[in-house]
Design an enzyme around this catalytic site. Sequence first.
Site, short mmCIF file in Angstrom:
data_model
loop_
_atom_site.label_atom_id
_atom_site.label_comp_id
_atom_site.label_asym_id
_atom_site.label_seq_id
_atom_site.Cartn_x
_atom_site.Cartn_y
_atom_site.Cartn_z
N CYS A 123 0.80 -1.23 0.00
CA CYS A 123 0.00 0.00 0.00
C CYS A 123 0.83 1.28 0.00
O CYS A 123 0.40 2.29 -0.54
CB CYS A 123 -1.00 0.01 1.15
SG CYS A 123 -0.27 0.02 2.79
N LYS A 198 -5.71 -8.87 11.27
CA LYS A 198 -5.59 -7.43 11.08
C LYS A 198 -6.96 -6.91 10.65
O LYS A 198 -7.50 -7.34 9.63
CB LYS A 198 -4.54 -7.11 10.03
CG LYS A 198 -4.44 -5.62 9.72
CD LYS A 198 -3.33 -5.31 8.76
CE LYS A 198 -3.32 -3.83 8.42
NZ LYS A 198 -2.24 -3.49 7.48
N ARG A 220 -10.46 -0.87 2.70
CA ARG A 220 -9.76 -2.16 2.81
C ARG A 220 -10.66 -3.28 3.36
O ARG A 220 -10.18 -4.31 3.78
CB ARG A 220 -8.55 -2.00 3.72
CG ARG A 220 -7.57 -0.90 3.33
CD ARG A 220 -6.14 -1.29 3.70
NE ARG A 220 -5.21 -0.19 3.79
CZ ARG A 220 -4.77 0.54 2.76
NH1 ARG A 220 -5.22 0.30 1.53
NH2 ARG A 220 -3.90 1.51 2.94
N LYS A 251 -3.97 -6.87 15.35
CA LYS A 251 -3.82 -5.44 15.10
C LYS A 251 -5.16 -4.83 14.75
O LYS A 251 -5.85 -5.40 13.91
CB LYS A 251 -2.82 -5.27 13.96
CG LYS A 251 -2.63 -3.85 13.50
CD LYS A 251 -1.77 -3.84 12.28
CE LYS A 251 -1.70 -2.41 11.78
NZ LYS A 251 -1.04 -2.34 10.50
C1 PBG Z 1 0.31 -1.54 5.77
C2 PBG Z 1 0.19 -1.24 7.22
C3 PBG Z 1 -0.69 -0.37 7.86
C4 PBG Z 1 -0.31 -0.34 9.20
C5 PBG Z 1 0.75 -1.23 9.33
N1 PBG Z 1 1.02 -1.79 8.11
C6 PBG Z 1 -1.74 0.51 7.34
C7 PBG Z 1 -3.01 0.01 6.78
O1 PBG Z 1 -3.31 -1.18 6.76
O2 PBG Z 1 -3.73 0.87 6.30
C8 PBG Z 1 -0.94 0.51 10.27
C9 PBG Z 1 -0.05 0.86 11.42
C10 PBG Z 1 -0.54 1.94 12.28
O3 PBG Z 1 -1.68 2.47 12.13
O4 PBG Z 1 0.21 2.32 13.19
N2 PBG Z 1 -0.68 -2.32 5.24
#
Ligand code: PBG
Length: 326
Positions: A123, A198, A220, A251
Amino acid sequence: MASFPHARPRRLRRTAALRAAVAETAVPPAALVQPLFVVDDGVEASPIASMPGQERLTPEAAAAQAAAAGTAGVGGVILFGVPATKDAVGTPAHDPDGPVCRTIRAIKDSGAALSVWADVCLCEYTDHGHCGIVDATTGDVLNDATHEHLAAAAVAYADAGADVVAPSDMMDGRVGAIRKALDAGGHDDVALVSYAAKYASAFYGPFRDAADSAPAFGDRRTYQMDPPNVVEALREVDLDVAEGADAVMVKPAGPYLDVVRAVADRVDVPVAAYQVSGEYSMVEAAAANGWIDRDRAIVESLVGIRRAGARVVLTYWAREYAERLA
Ligand code: PBG
């Protein structure tokens, strides 16, 4: 007969020494991983407005930060690149001269003792901002077509010397595809920590400013998990472990502590949790307004994540915690 009540739990809370002696949960700095944003040549190193105290760093400055974190006892750093150019398939993600590879080499050359993790996703590197390849006619994010691009990035980071690669894209089957590519590339000793559960979260907002990675259209939700689900998180975790994940991540952390606990009870690989940008910025913003005791809020939030069952915690406060709050 002693006076009622006989049981008085307060006795063990009476002094700081007693409280420390019976504390059930600790947050050792070695369990923490510090995220760092690293810029390509042509991108300005600058403070991140939505994450006060965090910066976009040059590879050299990031290596210096990593060394300082390691000296303070922090267990690792995880790197996110901010490239100068983007394209439809995220080619700069696997550029051996890109900011992440350069920073990995700089940290390794410095002899820093901490582990070096590389986030693996597209991304930050795609012009549309999605974590995978997009079908030009339908706009769908294509699952299997994304694998080879993620695998190329993971191998590039391993070639540069990463200890851990951490795919955060949420494509199905990518753990197996990346593991296979790492092994074929002579990297059977590089660990794979999957962002297994996630969620499609509002709490990533500040990160997307920091990494310039907000999707240009849509969101997403077709690949990241739906916030109401926890049984599904267990399924995601089982699949990733079966595909070869060495550890699994949940996460965000704070709003998903029940998921952290459920996963920790389920698997016998280590569980990591990512205290994300929104969790960080909420505390910073409240503290800046004088509405919250910043240091206590930081420590309490980290204790909570460990108490829920996370062995490893990714947090923007890692270095400060190790230097000042531990
Ligand atoms: C990449 C990614 C993201 C985060 C970690 N790896 C962003 C997303 O999925 O939009 C978020 C980390 C954070 O908010 O501290 N895909």
